[in-house]
Enzyme design. Structure first.
Site, PDB file in Angstrom:
ATOM      1  N   HIS A  72       0.860  -1.181   0.000  1.00 52.53           N
ATOM      2  CA  HIS A  72       0.000   0.000   0.000  1.00 52.53           C
ATOM      3  C   HIS A  72       0.895   1.228   0.000  1.00 52.53           C
ATOM      4  O   HIS A  72       1.639   1.443   0.960  1.00 52.53           O
ATOM      5  CB  HIS A  72      -0.855   0.042   1.269  1.00 52.53           C
ATOM      6  CG  HIS A  72      -2.072  -0.826   1.222  1.00 52.53           C
ATOM      7  ND1 HIS A  72      -2.431  -1.579   0.139  1.00 52.53           N
ATOM      8  CD2 HIS A  72      -3.038  -1.037   2.148  1.00 52.53           C
ATOM      9  CE1 HIS A  72      -3.560  -2.220   0.404  1.00 52.53           C
ATOM     10  NE2 HIS A  72      -3.944  -1.927   1.612  1.00 52.53           N
ATOM     11  N   TYR A 202      -9.775   5.095   6.378  1.00 49.09           N
ATOM     12  CA  TYR A 202     -10.264   5.357   7.730  1.00 49.09           C
ATOM     13  C   TYR A 202     -11.301   6.468   7.620  1.00 49.09           C
ATOM     14  O   TYR A 202     -10.969   7.571   7.164  1.00 49.09           O
ATOM     15  CB  TYR A 202      -9.121   5.823   8.631  1.00 49.09           C
ATOM     16  CG  TYR A 202      -8.065   4.749   8.887  1.00 49.09           C
ATOM     17  CD1 TYR A 202      -8.129   3.950  10.024  1.00 49.09           C
ATOM     18  CD2 TYR A 202      -7.007   4.541   8.002  1.00 49.09           C
ATOM     19  CE1 TYR A 202      -7.177   2.964  10.272  1.00 49.09           C
ATOM     20  CE2 TYR A 202      -6.049   3.562   8.246  1.00 49.09           C
ATOM     21  CZ  TYR A 202      -6.141   2.782   9.377  1.00 49.09           C
ATOM     22  OH  TYR A 202      -5.201   1.809   9.613  1.00 49.09           O
ATOM     23  N   PRO A 294      -7.118  -0.852  17.636  1.00 49.85           N
ATOM     24  CA  PRO A 294      -6.695  -1.289  16.305  1.00 49.85           C
ATOM     25  C   PRO A 294      -6.541  -0.168  15.272  1.00 49.85           C
ATOM     26  O   PRO A 294      -5.974  -0.393  14.203  1.00 49.85           O
ATOM     27  CB  PRO A 294      -7.811  -2.248  15.875  1.00 49.85           C
ATOM     28  CG  PRO A 294      -8.988  -1.872  16.700  1.00 49.85           C
ATOM     29  CD  PRO A 294      -8.455  -1.347  17.991  1.00 49.85           C
ATOM     30  N   LYS A 298      -1.433  -1.345  14.724  1.00 47.69           N
ATOM     31  CA  LYS A 298      -0.094  -1.451  15.315  1.00 47.69           C
ATOM     32  C   LYS A 298       0.130  -2.684  16.193  1.00 47.69           C
ATOM     33  O   LYS A 298       1.270  -2.974  16.570  1.00 47.69           O
ATOM     34  CB  LYS A 298       0.211  -0.192  16.147  1.00 47.69           C
ATOM     35  CG  LYS A 298       0.331   1.068  15.315  1.00 47.69           C
ATOM     36  CD  LYS A 298       1.457   0.962  14.312  1.00 47.69           C
ATOM     37  CE  LYS A 298       1.642   2.182  13.467  1.00 47.69           C
ATOM     38  NZ  LYS A 298       2.415   1.922  12.255  1.00 47.69           N
ATOM     39  N   TYR A 386       2.588   5.899  10.588  1.00 51.97           N
ATOM     40  CA  TYR A 386       1.828   4.805   9.971  1.00 51.97           C
ATOM     41  C   TYR A 386       2.746   3.749   9.361  1.00 51.97           C
ATOM     42  O   TYR A 386       2.512   2.552   9.511  1.00 51.97           O
ATOM     43  CB  TYR A 386       0.861   5.358   8.908  1.00 51.97           C
ATOM     44  CG  TYR A 386      -0.210   4.351   8.533  1.00 51.97           C
ATOM     45  CD1 TYR A 386      -1.248   4.060   9.414  1.00 51.97           C
ATOM     46  CD2 TYR A 386      -0.179   3.684   7.313  1.00 51.97           C
ATOM     47  CE1 TYR A 386      -2.221   3.124   9.099  1.00 51.97           C
ATOM     48  CE2 TYR A 386      -1.151   2.747   6.982  1.00 51.97           C
ATOM     49  CZ  TYR A 386      -2.174   2.482   7.873  1.00 51.97           C
ATOM     50  OH  TYR A 386      -3.138   1.554   7.562  1.00 51.97           O
TER      51      TYR A 386
END
Ligand code: APR
Ligand code: PHB
Length: 391
Positions: A72, A202, A294, A298, A386
């Site tokens: 990604h 998200y 979540p 991580k 991230y």
């Protein structure tokens, strides 16, 4: 029985530690309460940082991950009816994350362990730890009605949040820090193509959080925020898909392909850290010592970071006769853990609707999203966390 490092728990932390130790020539035995099939049936997150991918490759279990994992290069946030996409490599000097399910990681580690002929005791009952502050700590358990004992140099507690390892440390020696969030996530796994095959989405909408992720080009994983009191029975497939769509921008919502769920579960969101991560010859790693919500994916990555540090420390002990790594493990691991706890808490706070937040808190959240989308500095901070911070 005798081993150098006795490992409690065959989740990703215990299995990866076992693989890293075996590679360094350190004998290890894993003792797991459940069956292997049960461990593999638990559906968890599926986004790996580059350092986790590297640890798996260096443990010798990267082959299928490199073939089937899906890189990604982006991360998407949706709010106020718009989708905003962040370019990860551009902001992090070329780093990405990889979509590859925790179940697959666990399976690869189990297959590798079996092929290497390393011992794993599944379905061990009444596991207990003894003589932890002596040079010969012991693991006792019952298997098929017979009692067994393993004498070790060290014990690694990789048995998750509800395990026996942390509970074997005297209460007064531990300091616990925790935060519970006033909501949970309903998660659905379905054999349908993912709506966003190159970026996790998200979403923050007035009705709550939503997340679009994947396991492969034909298997999707979606979540929506729900009240903490909800039960899985409250969420029919039809209701789940309706709610998910209603929380995303129209273009994304219309592109979602729905199908029957093959797994559905509700998980609470919690942040938790227990300090220190060592008691005598017992060392904690992964969920045994800490939990992250979540958001940010991580949990598995942090477990991999702990066991990479711990494997290094044990290797230093055996190869160089130095206890520097062992003595520094807890402080070193906790420094990383708290930075990841901070990020997971922050992303959770940014993307969820809090039932107890009044107007002021809501406006501050909206201002933060506005700032994030208009500041390269803020996006860089998000991207660098991230893709994963260095140890
Ligand atoms: N004795 C032996 N094994 C035990 C005991 C016990 N008393 N208690 C628990 N276990 C086993 C569990 O059955 C489980 O297989 O320890 C294992 C712990 O695995 P996880 O809970 O997966 O924890 P960890 O390996 O630290 O993984 C961390 O993976 O599971 C996710 O949310 C977690 O993403 C996080 C990451
Ligand atoms: C998942 O794929 O299950 C997933 C992805 C990202 C998250 C959490 C879960 O932050």
């Amino acid at each position: 029985m005798r081993t150098q490092v006795g490992i409690i728990g065959a989740g990703p932390a215990g299995l990866l530690l076992g693989a890293l130790l075996s590679k360094a020539g350190i004998d290890n035995t894993i003792v797991e309460r459940q069956s292997g099939e049960y461990v593999l049936s638990r559906i968890r997150a599926g986004i790996l940082e580059q350092t986790t991918v590297d640890a798996l490759i260096s443990a010798g279990v990267g082959e299928r991950l490199l073939k089937e994992g899906i890189p990604h290069e982006h991360l998407s946030l949706s709010f106020a009816g718009q989708l905003h996409t962040i370019d990860l490599p551009k902001l992090t000097g070329g780093k990405t994350v990889t979509a590859y399910g925790q179940t697959e990681v666990t399976k690869d580690l189990m297959d590798h362990r079996l092929a290497a002929g390393r011992q794993t005791v599944y379905e061990a009952k009444d596991v207990s730890l003894h003589d932890l502050t002596t040079a010969k700590p012991r693991i006792r358990f019952t298997k098929d009605g017979t009692e067994h004992e393993i004498e070790c140099d060290f014990i690694a507690g990789c048995d998750g949040f509800h395990g026996v390892s942390r509970q074997s440390i005297p209460k007064e020696k531990l300091q616990e820090f925790s935060r519970e969030y006033p909501f949970g996530w309903v998660g659905v796994l379905a054999d349908v193509p993912p709506v966003s095959p190159h970026a996790v989405i998200y979403g923050n909408s007035p009705d709550g959080f939503s997340l679009c992720s994947m396991r492969s080009m034909t298997r999707s994983r979606y979540y929506v925020q729900c009240p903490i009191t909800d039960k899985v029975e409250d969420w029919s497939d039809a209701r789940f898909w309706d709610v998910l769509r209603s929380r995303l921008p129209a273009e994304t919502a219309n592109a979602i392909i729905t199908g029957p769920s093959i797994e559905k579960s509700i998980a609470p969101l919690r942040s938790y850290v227990s300090e220190p991560m060592r008691w005598g010859q017992l060392f904690l790693a992964g969920d045994a010592a800490h939990i992250v919500p979540p958001t940010g994916a991580k949990g598995l990555n942090l477990a991999a970071s702990d066991v990479s540090m711990l494997a290094q420390a044990f290797a230093q002990h055996y190869a160089e006769k130095s206890n520097e790594g062992i003595d520094g493990y807890s402080a070193r691991a906790l420094r990383k853990i708290w930075r990841v706890e901070r990020f997971s808490w922050w992303l959770t706070s940014l993307m969820h609707r809090f039932p107890d937040t009044e107007g002021f808190g809501q406006r501050v959240q909206e201002a933060e999203l506005d700032y994030l989308m208009n500041s390269v500095a803020a996006q860089t901070t998000l991207a660098e966390n991230y893709v994963g911070l260095a140890g």
